[in-house]
Design an enzyme around this catalytic site. Structure first.
Site, PDB file in Angstrom:
ATOM      1  N   THR A 159     -16.586 -11.496 -13.474  1.00 50.84           N
ATOM      2  CA  THR A 159     -17.695 -10.579 -13.244  1.00 50.84           C
ATOM      3  C   THR A 159     -17.215  -9.326 -12.527  1.00 50.84           C
ATOM      4  O   THR A 159     -16.583  -9.411 -11.472  1.00 50.84           O
ATOM      5  CB  THR A 159     -18.796 -11.263 -12.407  1.00 50.84           C
ATOM      6  OG1 THR A 159     -19.248 -12.430 -13.098  1.00 50.84           O
ATOM      7  CG2 THR A 159     -19.972 -10.318 -12.180  1.00 50.84           C
ATOM      8  N   GLY A 173      -3.210  -2.688  -7.935  1.00 50.33           N
ATOM      9  CA  GLY A 173      -1.903  -2.413  -8.509  1.00 50.33           C
ATOM     10  C   GLY A 173      -1.131  -3.661  -8.890  1.00 50.33           C
ATOM     11  O   GLY A 173      -0.468  -3.696  -9.933  1.00 50.33           O
ATOM     12  N   THR A 174      -1.189  -4.691  -8.062  1.00 56.82           N
ATOM     13  CA  THR A 174      -0.440  -5.911  -8.350  1.00 56.82           C
ATOM     14  C   THR A 174      -0.909  -6.554  -9.645  1.00 56.82           C
ATOM     15  O   THR A 174      -0.104  -6.929 -10.504  1.00 56.82           O
ATOM     16  CB  THR A 174      -0.557  -6.905  -7.184  1.00 56.82           C
ATOM     17  OG1 THR A 174       0.126  -6.370  -6.050  1.00 56.82           O
ATOM     18  CG2 THR A 174       0.051  -8.254  -7.539  1.00 56.82           C
ATOM     19  N   SER A 193      -4.121   1.892  -8.202  1.00 56.44           N
ATOM     20  CA  SER A 193      -4.775   1.101  -7.163  1.00 56.44           C
ATOM     21  C   SER A 193      -5.632   2.014  -6.305  1.00 56.44           C
ATOM     22  O   SER A 193      -5.140   2.994  -5.736  1.00 56.44           O
ATOM     23  CB  SER A 193      -3.719   0.405  -6.297  1.00 56.44           C
ATOM     24  OG  SER A 193      -4.324  -0.388  -5.301  1.00 56.44           O
ATOM     25  N   ASN A 229       7.630   3.566  -3.653  1.00 45.70           N
ATOM     26  CA  ASN A 229       6.702   3.332  -2.552  1.00 45.70           C
ATOM     27  C   ASN A 229       7.379   3.287  -1.188  1.00 45.70           C
ATOM     28  O   ASN A 229       6.709   3.416  -0.171  1.00 45.70           O
ATOM     29  CB  ASN A 229       5.941   2.024  -2.781  1.00 45.70           C
ATOM     30  CG  ASN A 229       6.874   0.842  -2.983  1.00 45.70           C
ATOM     31  OD1 ASN A 229       7.604   0.779  -3.974  1.00 45.70           O
ATOM     32  ND2 ASN A 229       6.858  -0.107  -2.065  1.00 45.70           N
ATOM     33  N   CYS A 282       3.886  -4.765   1.743  1.00 48.80           N
ATOM     34  CA  CYS A 282       4.035  -6.144   1.289  1.00 48.80           C
ATOM     35  C   CYS A 282       5.234  -6.825   1.931  1.00 48.80           C
ATOM     36  O   CYS A 282       5.328  -8.044   1.952  1.00 48.80           O
ATOM     37  CB  CYS A 282       4.184  -6.182  -0.230  1.00 48.80           C
ATOM     38  SG  CYS A 282       2.834  -5.381  -1.112  1.00 48.80           S
ATOM     39  N   GLN A 318       1.563   5.099  -6.493  1.00 46.32           N
ATOM     40  CA  GLN A 318       1.798   6.081  -5.425  1.00 46.32           C
ATOM     41  C   GLN A 318       1.742   7.527  -5.927  1.00 46.32           C
ATOM     42  O   GLN A 318       2.078   8.447  -5.182  1.00 46.32           O
ATOM     43  CB  GLN A 318       3.153   5.827  -4.757  1.00 46.32           C
ATOM     44  CG  GLN A 318       3.207   4.568  -3.912  1.00 46.32           C
ATOM     45  CD  GLN A 318       2.373   4.657  -2.641  1.00 46.32           C
ATOM     46  OE1 GLN A 318       1.909   5.726  -2.255  1.00 46.32           O
ATOM     47  NE2 GLN A 318       2.172   3.524  -1.990  1.00 46.32           N
TER      48      GLN A 318
END
Length: 386
Positions: free
Chosen positions: A236, A69-70, A198, A149, A325, A178
């Site tokens: 990759t 997500g970030t 995410s 969130n 976080c 979320q």
């Protein structure tokens, strides 16, 4: 152990773990290699993209794999701002966004962009009217989250998307991290140009996610390198983990209608219990439909949240303070302060988040143990009462 911190992360489906393990063993090639082992890995990557896209009802070419997500949120904000800077340098978001949007917007502000951080009402919701009134001739982007969130407040992303149809040059981004698996997640109904996801929030692996990018939307990539992911995300690809995420996406979308109904039932049991507890203040909308089904957020003014959390953990229950976080911070919650709460209430927020596999008994146990904890801990010092 009763784990009730599903907003922070979720335990992967056993099927996802098995899929990743098998894929790591068999399809270990680099998907950019031209030999057979590489081509087999590339085929698995293609199938993972197809499964993910099909679950969301979009084209495979509109799925960009990321690390989560970030990265998806940063790619959306910074990629759009760089790609469309000739149109203008104004971005609209809200005061309650996840740090990966809020801080990215602050960085853009420092780089010379003008950012409007919209207020929210006392329930934690952005106003569609406020979004429209903030639009100027220099606005290039609107970025809003589907579900907050911390509080679980559902935002009017579909209504905003409908309004933005009048402004075709504005890029619309939705942080849907979320939302998937909890509420109906339809990027087409939202009229979203970009949407972030995410995997570990919907019982997939950590360290992987994706960005929905509507066909025709331009992005300047964050990473320079080999040009993977259609030139938008070099590096990759982690094929086994992406295959596992694709399986989790499909399962989450298939289970969502039934899971949502069950979680709303569980949420009702817990909120009704908490309403009658002394020193507990529930946050968000009083209307259940305005809240995500998997989150209950409340404050215990006068009690140190970390003391309450550790006391519950001693009783076998895991919950959290706010966003994972920021869970170690002692400062008041930016989100709760934006909702008009005072510093004490905003500094004592607690979040319970769960799944459809939890039970009615789990909700009762959570309420019972919280009541015992609050009766045991001194509200002034946060230590043990007499």
């Amino acid at each position: 152990m009763l784990y009730m911190d599903y907003c922070a992360t979720t335990p992967p489906y056993s099927e996802v773990i098995e899929t990743i393990s098998e894929c790591m063993r068999i399809f270990y090639g680099n998907p950019s290699s031209l030999h057979r082992v590489g081509l087999e890995a590339e085929d698995m990557l293609r199938k993972a993209r197809q499964v993910t896209a099909s679950a969301l009802g979009v084209k495979p070419s509109e799925i960009v794999f990321t690390s989560g997500g970030t990265e998806s949120n940063n790619t959306a904000l910074k990629g759009v701002s760089a790609a469309y800077r000739s149109r203008g340098r104004h971005i609209i978001t809200s005061a309650i966004e996840h740090a990966s949007v809020y801080e990215a917007a602050r960085q853009l502000e420092a780089d010379g962009y003008r950012v409007t951080f919209l207020p929210v009402d006392e329930t934690g919701a952005v106003s569609v009217r406020d979004v429209e009134q903030a639009i100027t001739k220099d606005t290039i982007m609107v970025s809003l989250m589907a579900v907050n969130n911390e509080t679980g407040r559902i935002q009017p992303v579909e209504e905003v998307g409908r309004m933005l149809l009048q402004y075709p040059k504005i890029v619309y981004h939705v942080d849907a991290v979320q939302a998937l698996g909890k509420i109906r997640t339809d990027v087409k109904a939202w009229n979203a140009d970009l949407a972030s996801f995410s995997a570990h929030k919907f019982r997939g692996p950590k360290g992987v996610g994706f960005l929905y990018r509507r066909e025709g939307v331009n992005l300047v990539p964050l990473l320079a390198g080999g040009g993977q992911e259609m030139g938008l995300r070099s590096g990759t690809e982690n094929v086994p983990v992406l295959v596992g995420m694709a399986k989790a996406v499909r399962m989450a979308v298939e289970k969502q209608p039934e899971a949502t109904a069950r979680m709303y039932g569980l949420r009702s049991i817990l909120t009704e219990r908490l309403k009658h507890l002394e020193n507990v203040l529930l946050h968000g909308s009083p209307e259940a439909a305005g809240m995500a089904p998997h989150v209950v957020h409340f404050s215990c003014p006068g009690y140190k949240p970390e003391v309450v959390i550790h006391a519950l953990e001693e009783r076998g229950i895991c919950i959290s303070t706010r966003s994972a976080c920021a869970s170690g911070e002692e400062t008041p919650s930016r989100v709760l302060q934006a909702m008009g709460l005072g510093r004490e209430e905003a500094a004592t927020g607690l979040r319970v988040s769960f799944s459809s596999e939890h039970t009615e008994q789990d909700m009762e146990r959570m309420a019972d143990e919280l009541e015992r904890v609050l009766n045991t801990i001194s509200p002034k010092t946060g230590g043990r009462g007499r």
